[in-house]
Enzyme design. Sequence first.
Site, mmCIF file in Angstrom:
data_model
loop_
_atom_site.group_PDB
_atom_site.id
_atom_site.type_symbol
_atom_site.label_atom_id
_atom_site.label_comp_id
_atom_site.label_asym_id
_atom_site.label_seq_id
_atom_site.Cartn_x
_atom_site.Cartn_y
_atom_site.Cartn_z
ATOM 1 C CG HIS A 28 -1.789 3.477 4.510
ATOM 2 N ND1 HIS A 28 -3.030 2.987 4.867
ATOM 3 C CD2 HIS A 28 -1.104 2.432 3.981
ATOM 4 C CE1 HIS A 28 -3.105 1.701 4.561
ATOM 5 N NE2 HIS A 28 -1.949 1.342 4.016
ATOM 6 C CG ASP B 296 -5.137 4.856 6.741
ATOM 7 O OD1 ASP B 296 -3.969 4.770 7.174
ATOM 8 O OD2 ASP B 296 -5.516 4.299 5.693
ATOM 9 C CB SER C 72 -0.945 0.017 1.213
ATOM 10 O OG SER C 72 -0.209 -0.101 2.421
#
Length: 384
Positions: free
Chosen positions: A349, A346, A41
């Site tokens: 990240h 969040d 991610s």
Amino acid sequence: MAVPGALAAVTLYLFISVAVAVASASAVDFNYPAIFNFGDSNSDTGGLVAGIGDILDPPYGQTYFQRPAGRFCDGRLIIDFLMNAMDLPFSNSYLESVGAPSFLKGCNFAAAGSTILPATATSVCPFSFGIQVAQFFHFKLRVTELLAKGNKFKKYIPPADFFSRGLYMFDIGQNDLAGAFYSKSEDQIIASIPTILLEFETGVKKLYDQGARNFWIHNTGPLGCLAQNVAQFGKDPSKLDEYGCVSSHNRAAKLFNLQLHALCTKLQAQFVDANVTYIDIFTIKSDLIANYSRYGFEHPVTVCCGYGGPPLNYDSRIRCGQTKILDGSSVTAKGCSDATDYVNWDGIHYTDAANQFVSSQILTGKYSDPPFSDKMPFLLKLKF
């Protein structure tokens, strides 16, 4: 209008980087025609969303794209800033099929939740590193087939020589370590690092055998400073360091990076006709966490888009942007009023502002091996 603190600080770094770049950009050719990216991610520009139909709700993407854009961030990722610095367009995900995405300047095989080790039945993401490498082989084969059919597809796919001249970027391994802490001891995780890196080495060598010659490898960041890990493993204050980070996670990350660095040195010795560049993301992010106020941020660990309030504003039961019934009440994990004050978006990240800061530090060339600070290869664009 006043410039937010974090943005002002990063803008200063950008101006410094530009000055250095202009002074010495001609010293080295860093004109890669394409980027082929592999990762999780930290560099996923839409892979998991397209690949398994994962849904990102607003306010994901709000800062830059004004909508969710396949990225686990309020805006841009480090790869977006690096692509911009090299005057290349944002990288399209290999798994995104709608809208006739252009792969002329490369392709992104990264997918959120992916690991270096092969995925299992309980993995968040099926697209582990070996699968991403296999997808690249399929991509290259299809490009070769289409190029043989004439000019019809040329504006969508890279020319054959881009595969040898392009830059192969890697940012993966974080999930192998972080995920393991839920079922293994710190000693067991440390003992597994050679196995993880052997899988990584195998994939990189396969890419080399397919003609890849320019490798850009990020190490993993300070996992213990992510709110998700602090919430789960930092309930006992004795487990935390002076910055409020989980010590065990950061120790594992340091040992992983030490062995990854050694592997990069080994690969450079073996690949005499290649360039292997190791980027020390851990040091950059650790400096940001430790000295956040110096760089214009107000919250190094607290989450911008989450639920629960201080000190972490994170609840593993509800993701950013979601509305759920928790403890009998309907709650929403909302975004903060100014994401530029926050390092963490969040719980897992970084924010657009933090990613911009990290990118500006990468581009100084001081955090790479071999270093390129004396011959800055990037000409940073003010359109950042």
